[in-house]
Design a protein around this motif. Structure first.
Motif, mmCIF file in Angstrom:
data_model
loop_
_atom_site.group_PDB
_atom_site.id
_atom_site.type_symbol
_atom_site.label_atom_id
_atom_site.label_comp_id
_atom_site.label_asym_id
_atom_site.label_seq_id
_atom_site.Cartn_x
_atom_site.Cartn_y
_atom_site.Cartn_z
ATOM 1 N N LEU A 1 -16.607 49.425 77.623
ATOM 2 C CA LEU A 1 -17.179 49.446 76.267
ATOM 3 C C LEU A 1 -18.554 50.116 76.275
ATOM 4 N N ARG A 2 -19.261 49.911 77.364
ATOM 5 C CA ARG A 2 -20.612 50.474 77.467
ATOM 6 C C ARG A 2 -20.579 51.992 77.353
ATOM 7 N N ILE A 3 -19.600 52.618 78.012
ATOM 8 C CA ILE A 3 -19.539 54.087 77.981
ATOM 9 C C ILE A 3 -19.150 54.604 76.602
ATOM 10 N N LEU A 4 -18.624 53.706 75.769
ATOM 11 C CA LEU A 4 -18.297 54.109 74.399
ATOM 12 C C LEU A 4 -19.511 53.960 73.477
ATOM 13 N N ARG B 1 -10.970 57.934 77.358
ATOM 14 C CA ARG B 1 -11.548 56.748 76.707
ATOM 15 C C ARG B 1 -10.613 56.176 75.636
ATOM 16 N N THR B 2 -9.589 56.939 75.267
ATOM 17 C CA THR B 2 -8.646 56.444 74.238
ATOM 18 C C THR B 2 -7.374 55.894 74.868
ATOM 19 N N VAL B 3 -7.281 55.985 76.184
ATOM 20 C CA VAL B 3 -6.082 55.537 76.897
ATOM 21 C C VAL B 3 -6.501 54.528 77.969
ATOM 22 N N GLY B 4 -5.664 53.488 78.166
ATOM 23 C CA GLY B 4 -5.960 52.513 79.215
ATOM 24 C C GLY B 4 -5.138 52.806 80.460
ATOM 25 N N PHE B 5 -5.759 52.650 81.626
ATOM 26 C CA PHE B 5 -5.043 52.891 82.890
ATOM 27 C C PHE B 5 -5.122 51.659 83.779
ATOM 28 N N GLY C 1 -13.011 57.386 81.895
ATOM 29 C CA GLY C 1 -13.485 58.288 80.838
ATOM 30 C C GLY C 1 -14.971 58.269 80.588
ATOM 31 N N ALA C 2 -15.753 57.780 81.564
ATOM 32 C CA ALA C 2 -17.209 57.792 81.358
ATOM 33 C C ALA C 2 -17.682 59.241 81.186
ATOM 34 N N PRO D 1 -6.877 50.589 73.398
ATOM 35 C CA PRO D 1 -6.241 51.916 73.464
ATOM 36 C C PRO D 1 -4.893 51.928 72.750
ATOM 37 N N VAL D 2 -4.485 53.123 72.349
ATOM 38 C CA VAL D 2 -3.167 53.230 71.699
ATOM 39 C C VAL D 2 -2.072 53.349 72.757
#
Lengths: 299, 219
Positions: free
Chosen positions: B104-107, B79-83, A212-213, B156-157
């Motif tokens: 985290l950096r991209i957030l 960014r809200t979901v983990g893969f 998601g970058a 992530p949720v």
């Protein structure tokens, strides 16, 4: 914000360094374009100054016939003084013209002594303002003077100066055209080199996309890589120009001294150099942007 | 959390990877998605991460209709979901710590927090001592734990995993599944695609079976 920029620059530099073999190619292409443009600016600047200098001393010489009457001389002088472009008139008598010839060409002076009469005509030497009148208006003045009674000939320096200026303009536009082609080639090279770099890191780009970058975060380092190529290419070109000028300047000055006053040969101003570096970075940025836009896509 | 209604995915109009799939996964659930190779598990997960677009039907995740998302929204959604992927998908030139911290950096999380949270999650997966190692220096199980840490670090949720134990031996597979169970116990919704029936039996959670692109056995 600053953290993001630092990341872009760090990653851009890493990418540049990892692909330095290919990066050198685009760096050199940009360097050639900047070198040509820089050379054009230096030569153009000196040519413009020289032509300005010549223009300031450009003269209109009106040669009088030996039999010109005082009224005819006065009429010519009145016609000259009525012209706004005329900023000064020197009256040169036949005797003064002869004396000047003997002073300027002492080797030929004995020849004039053998002549039965003084062969040099009296004249009006007219100084013209550098930009006070158009070439066409001055041409009309010269043509009118040539038809006046008592006038033997009219010599107008500015005609050939105008031709020289036109030639200079033509050469300048050819130079800019060449630079535009080189800049385009440089931009295309940067685009392809950055695309190669992105291809080498395609797995990493895919991972960044999947976590998601933001696309700007993915593309930013590659845009920076293009800017680094552009900036370094420009610095390389300016260095080569400076070194080349330092080597050639003494020889050029010696060659030019006999022909005209070239003055001190000057390198580009700081502003011009900053402009060239910024321009090259902009070209690199554009190349990087095109590559990044076309290669890194969401999904 | 996940609402799939009449989902179909066809390639070239003829080959159907998914056919009229309807599925609901509640918030906080742990669901296995199973079926033989070619059943459509990976296609369904690719749709759930926005890599593919459904031919027809509707997919809503955490209130977001995925087929209506624009490219920028897809990145925001991811960014809200983990893969977690079978092949780990770690960046080889980054260390374990950097691989995890990147999420985290991209957030735009502040540096200090990035480091603190990365260390915490690496400790949770038991890899804090390998923080400076590169992926190539790790075993398969360790690489998958790094991938799980990366998926979890931004809290992530929902976590989606595509054959996360496919490249691991049975003992390591159980270890990895324990991590998924722990994260689910913390309230995270987990959807794991696997064809390993023994693993599903041992973990013992709700299982949805796919076959030839259709739901064969909803549970």
């Amino acid at each position: 914000m600053i953290g993001g920029l630092t990341y872009f620059v760090d990653e851009g530099w890493t990418s540049f360094w990892r692909g330095r073999g290919a990066s050198i190619l685009s760096l050199l292409t940009i360097a050639i374009a900047v070198f040509v443009l820089g050379l054009l600016l230096i030569v153009g600047g000196h040519a413009r100054r020289t032509i300005d200098q010549w223009s300031r001393s450009a003269e209109l010489s009106v040669y009088l016939a030996d039999g010109a009457t005082p009224d005819e001389r006065s009429a010519v002088e009145r016609a000259l003084r009525a012209e706004p472009a005329v900023i000064g008139i020197d009256v040169v008598s036949k005797a003064q013209a002869l004396a000047r010839f003997r002073r300027d060409f002492p080797d030929l002076a004995p020849a004039t002594a053998q002549a039965p009469d003084n062969p040099f005509p009296a004249s009006f030497e007219v100084r013209l303002g550098a930009s006070s009148a158009s070439g066409a208006a001055l041409d009309r003045l010269a043509a009118r003077l040539a038809t006046m009674p008592g006038v033997a000939d009219v010599r107008f320096d500015r005609r050939w100066l105008d031709r020289l200026v036109s030639l200079g303009e033509f050469v300048r536009w050819v130079g800019f055209g060449l630079t535009a082609i080189l800049v385009l080639a440089a931009a295309l090279t940067v685009t392809n080199v950055v695309r190669l770099s992105m291809h080498a890191r395609r797995d990493e780009i895919e991972i960044m996309t999947l976590v998601g970058a933001p696309m700007a975060f993915i593309r930013g380092p590659f845009v920076c890589e293009g800017m680094i190529q552009g900036g370094l290419g420009a610095v390389l070109a300016l260095g080569a120009l400076y070194a080349g000028m330092a080597l050639a300047a003494p020889h050029l000055s010696a060659m030019a001294a006999g022909l005209f006053d070239l003055g001190a040969i000057r390198f580009l101003s700081w502003t011009a150099m900053a402009g060239l570096v910024a321009g090259a970075m902009a070209v690199g940025c554009l190349g990087g942007l095109v590559a990044a836009w076309r290669t890194a896509r969401p999904r | 959390m996940i609402d799939i209604d009449g989902l179909s995915r066809r390639y070239g109009g003829a080959i159907s990877a998914l056919d009229d799939v309807t599925l609901h996964v509640g918030r906080g659930e742990f669901v296995f998605l199973t079926g033989p190779s070619g059943a459509g598990k990976s296609t369904l997960l690719r749709i759930l991460i926005g890599q593919e677009v459904p031919t027809s039907g509707r997919v809503v995740v955490d209130g977001k209709d995925l087929s209506a998302l624009k490219p920028a929204d897809i990145q925001r959604y991811r960014r809200t979901v983990g893969f977690v992927f079978q092949d780990f998908k770690l960046v080889p030139r980054k260390t374990v710590f950097e691989n995890v911290m990147f999420a985290l950096r991209i957030l735009g999380v502040p540096d200090v927090q990035q480091r603190r949270k990365t260390f915490q999650v690496l400790k949770w997966v038991g890899l804090q001592h390998r923080a400076t190692a590169y992926p190539i220096e790790l075993s398969g199980g360790e690489q998958q734990r790094v991938a799980i840490a990366r998926a979890l670090v931004n809290e992530p949720v929902l976590v989606l995993a595509d054959e996360p134990t496919g490249n691991l031996d049975p003992d390591l597979a159980i270890e990895i599944m324990d991590l998924f169970r722990d994260m689910n116990a913390g309230g995270t919704t987990v959807l794991v695609a696997t064809h390993d029936r023994e693993l599903i039996r041992r973990v013992g959670r709700r299982t949805v079976a796919l076959d030839h692109g259709r739901i064969a056995r909803p549970a």
